[in-house]
Design a protein around this motif. Structure first.
Motif, short mmCIF file in Angstrom:
data_model
loop_
_atom_site.label_atom_id
_atom_site.label_comp_id
_atom_site.label_asym_id
_atom_site.label_seq_id
_atom_site.Cartn_x
_atom_site.Cartn_y
_atom_site.Cartn_z
N HIS A 161 -10.42 19.53 -16.48
CA HIS A 161 -10.17 20.83 -16.21
C HIS A 161 -11.51 21.82 -16.39
CE1 HIS A 161 -6.02 20.44 -14.48
NE2 HIS A 161 -6.14 19.27 -15.39
N ASP B 80 -8.84 27.22 -11.67
CA ASP B 80 -8.93 26.07 -12.36
C ASP B 80 -9.43 25.04 -11.42
OD1 ASP B 80 -8.17 23.93 -14.23
OD2 ASP B 80 -6.40 23.48 -13.47
N THR C 76 -12.06 23.12 -19.89
CA THR C 76 -10.96 23.72 -20.75
C THR C 76 -10.28 22.43 -20.97
OG1 THR C 76 -9.96 23.98 -18.35
CG2 THR C 76 -11.07 25.92 -19.45
N VAL D 142 -10.26 20.84 -10.97
CA VAL D 142 -9.85 19.67 -11.41
C VAL D 142 -10.27 18.39 -10.85
CG1 VAL D 142 -7.65 18.29 -11.89
CG2 VAL D 142 -7.36 20.62 -11.76
N GLN E 175 -14.82 31.73 -13.26
CA GLN E 175 -14.59 32.91 -12.97
C GLN E 175 -15.68 33.57 -12.40
OE1 GLN E 175 -12.19 34.89 -16.13
NE2 GLN E 175 -12.36 36.65 -15.23
N PRO F 93 -9.49 33.68 -13.43
CA PRO F 93 -9.89 32.36 -13.63
C PRO F 93 -9.47 31.12 -12.54
CG PRO F 93 -8.47 33.07 -15.33
CD PRO F 93 -8.59 33.99 -14.38
N ALA G 1 -12.81 25.93 -15.93
CA ALA G 1 -12.32 27.17 -15.34
C ALA G 1 -13.50 28.01 -14.95
CB ALA G 1 -11.68 27.97 -16.70
#
Length: 99
Positions: A63, A20, A47, A22, A67, A18, A65
């Motif tokens: 935030h 992050d 998240t 922001v 992936q 993952p 995530a």
């Protein structure tokens, strides 16, 4: 209303792990970042949120995530808008390269 297009953020990720993402939001004005649909072979989900500064009326950081299951490049277009409005106040492109 004219939509503000921010310069793209360039991020690196490892495939299968993952990343992050922001972004600074403005919840006091009702403006929150809305995530785009995840590209094929990827997942993208909100998240959480954390305060972006001290004091009353401070901003907030959202935030997300991301992936990817394999190496590749993707551009995600996040929209800053109010839930009840159809047009975005701003767009933040995020270019992700996964290796």
């Amino acid at each position: 209303m004219r939509t503000l297009e921010h310069p793209p953020l360039q991020l690196q990720a490892a495939a299968g792990r993952p990343l992050d993402i922001v972004l600074d939001g403005a919840p006091g004005a009702g403006l929150l970042w809305q995530a785009p649909a995840a590209p094929a072979g990827c997942t993208l989900k909100a998240t959480g949120q954390v305060p972006g500064g001290a004091g009353e009326g401070a901003g907030m950081q959202q935030h997300f995530a991301f992936q990817a299951t394999k190496a590749g490049q993707w551009t995600l277009r996040f929209e800053l808008r109010r839930d009840w409005e159809s047009s975005a106040h701003a767009v933040q492109p995020v270019q992700v390269t996964a290796t």
